[in-house]
Design a protein around this motif. Structure first.
Motif, PDB file in Angstrom:
ATOM      1  N   ARG A 145       1.374   4.415  -2.325  1.00  0.00           N
ATOM      2  CA  ARG A 145       0.899   5.536  -2.146  1.00  0.00           C
ATOM      3  C   ARG A 145       2.679   6.796  -3.096  1.00  0.00           C
ATOM      4  O   ARG A 145       1.957   7.902  -3.549  1.00  0.00           O
ATOM      5  CB  ARG A 145       1.086   5.322  -0.947  1.00  0.00           C
ATOM      6  CG  ARG A 145      -0.455   5.274  -0.059  1.00  0.00           C
ATOM      7  CD  ARG A 145      -0.272   5.792   0.772  1.00  0.00           C
ATOM      8  NE  ARG A 145      -0.052   7.148   1.481  1.00  0.00           N
ATOM      9  CZ  ARG A 145       0.512   7.690   2.997  1.00  0.00           C
ATOM     10  NH1 ARG A 145      -0.053   7.075   3.778  1.00  0.00           N
ATOM     11  NH2 ARG A 145       0.060   9.019   2.771  1.00  0.00           N
ATOM     12  N   ARG A 146       3.707   6.194  -2.829  1.00  0.00           N
ATOM     13  CA  ARG A 146       5.093   6.551  -3.498  1.00  0.00           C
ATOM     14  C   ARG A 146       4.526   6.858  -4.962  1.00  0.00           C
ATOM     15  O   ARG A 146       4.957   7.808  -5.480  1.00  0.00           O
ATOM     16  CB  ARG A 146       6.239   5.947  -3.472  1.00  0.00           C
ATOM     17  CG  ARG A 146       7.633   6.499  -3.835  1.00  0.00           C
ATOM     18  CD  ARG A 146       8.713   5.597  -3.354  1.00  0.00           C
ATOM     19  NE  ARG A 146       8.548   3.994  -3.836  1.00  0.00           N
ATOM     20  CZ  ARG A 146       8.675   4.174  -4.874  1.00  0.00           C
ATOM     21  NH1 ARG A 146       8.702   3.937  -5.933  1.00  0.00           N
ATOM     22  NH2 ARG A 146       8.448   2.526  -4.975  1.00  0.00           N
ATOM     23  N   ASN A 190       2.287   9.319  -5.924  1.00  0.00           N
ATOM     24  CA  ASN A 190       3.339  11.048  -5.425  1.00  0.00           C
ATOM     25  C   ASN A 190       3.547  10.897  -6.798  1.00  0.00           C
ATOM     26  O   ASN A 190       4.323  12.336  -7.263  1.00  0.00           O
ATOM     27  CB  ASN A 190       4.095  10.756  -4.662  1.00  0.00           C
ATOM     28  CG  ASN A 190       2.367  10.884  -3.007  1.00  0.00           C
ATOM     29  OD1 ASN A 190       1.072  11.068  -3.704  1.00  0.00           O
ATOM     30  ND2 ASN A 190       2.897  10.609  -1.727  1.00  0.00           N
ATOM     31  N   SER A 225      -7.675  -0.155   0.400  1.00  0.00           N
ATOM     32  CA  SER A 225      -6.658  -0.422  -0.396  1.00  0.00           C
ATOM     33  C   SER A 225      -7.372  -0.351  -2.290  1.00  0.00           C
ATOM     34  O   SER A 225      -7.397   0.588  -2.713  1.00  0.00           O
ATOM     35  CB  SER A 225      -5.853  -0.998  -0.600  1.00  0.00           C
ATOM     36  OG  SER A 225      -5.462  -1.580   0.273  1.00  0.00           O
ATOM     37  N   ALA A 232       1.042   2.707  -9.424  1.00  0.00           N
ATOM     38  CA  ALA A 232       0.170   2.769  -8.205  1.00  0.00           C
ATOM     39  C   ALA A 232      -0.723   1.607  -8.404  1.00  0.00           C
ATOM     40  O   ALA A 232      -1.614   0.886  -7.048  1.00  0.00           O
ATOM     41  CB  ALA A 232      -0.078   3.908  -8.495  1.00  0.00           C
ATOM     42  N   ALA A 248      -8.207   3.654  -3.456  1.00  0.00           N
ATOM     43  CA  ALA A 248      -6.598   3.997  -4.126  1.00  0.00           C
ATOM     44  C   ALA A 248      -6.630   3.348  -4.766  1.00  0.00           C
ATOM     45  O   ALA A 248      -6.712   4.000  -6.171  1.00  0.00           O
ATOM     46  CB  ALA A 248      -5.988   3.671  -3.311  1.00  0.00           C
ATOM     47  N   HIS A 289       0.924  -1.302   0.162  1.00  0.00           N
ATOM     48  CA  HIS A 289      -0.066   0.284   0.540  1.00  0.00           C
ATOM     49  C   HIS A 289       0.945   1.387   0.168  1.00  0.00           C
ATOM     50  O   HIS A 289       0.630   2.050  -0.320  1.00  0.00           O
ATOM     51  CB  HIS A 289      -0.707   0.039   1.180  1.00  0.00           C
ATOM     52  CG  HIS A 289      -2.207   1.113   1.253  1.00  0.00           C
ATOM     53  ND1 HIS A 289      -3.142   0.472   0.372  1.00  0.00           N
ATOM     54  CD2 HIS A 289      -2.343   2.443   1.834  1.00  0.00           C
ATOM     55  CE1 HIS A 289      -3.443   2.269   0.601  1.00  0.00           C
ATOM     56  NE2 HIS A 289      -2.857   2.655   1.595  1.00  0.00           N
ATOM     57  N   HIS A 290       1.870   1.255   0.719  1.00  0.00           N
ATOM     58  CA  HIS A 290       2.868   2.464   0.470  1.00  0.00           C
ATOM     59  C   HIS A 290       3.709   2.504  -1.001  1.00  0.00           C
ATOM     60  O   HIS A 290       3.479   3.549  -0.288  1.00  0.00           O
ATOM     61  CB  HIS A 290       3.354   1.928   2.016  1.00  0.00           C
ATOM     62  CG  HIS A 290       2.970   2.753   3.627  1.00  0.00           C
ATOM     63  ND1 HIS A 290       2.807   4.444   3.517  1.00  0.00           N
ATOM     64  CD2 HIS A 290       2.322   1.942   4.244  1.00  0.00           C
ATOM     65  CE1 HIS A 290       2.126   3.640   4.862  1.00  0.00           C
ATOM     66  NE2 HIS A 290       1.904   2.978   4.787  1.00  0.00           N
TER      67      HIS A 290
END
Length: 75
Positions: free
Chosen positions: A27-28, A31, A61, A38, A64, A23-24
């Motif tokens: 996010r990166r 971005n 998730s 992603a 997202a 998940h992180h």
């Protein structure tokens, strides 16, 4: 940042930890405007969370993932 996240992924010894790392990573990538990549990571995280009966985290998730796909199609 990417190297640390990849290391966290390698060291994750449970589905929940792998899902959190993915998940992180998602996010990166979001971005960094890498929306398709992603979305893939968010889906993977959601699937891992769902497998581990973490339904609220899975839903977050998947939401997202949908958002990343929307941004990817707008490009």
């Amino acid at each position: 940042m990417a190297q640390l996240q990849e290391e966290a992924l390698r060291l994750a010894h449970s589905l929940s930890r792998e899902a959190l790392a993915r998940h992180h990573i998602g996010r990166r990538l979001f971005n960094e405007a890498r929306y398709g990549d992603a979305a893939h990571e968010f889906q993977w995280a959601g699937d891992l969370y769902r497998t581990n009966q973490r339904h609220r985290l899975a839903e977050a998730s998947y939401q997202a993932m949908e958002r990343a796909l929307e941004w990817d199609h707008m490009r």
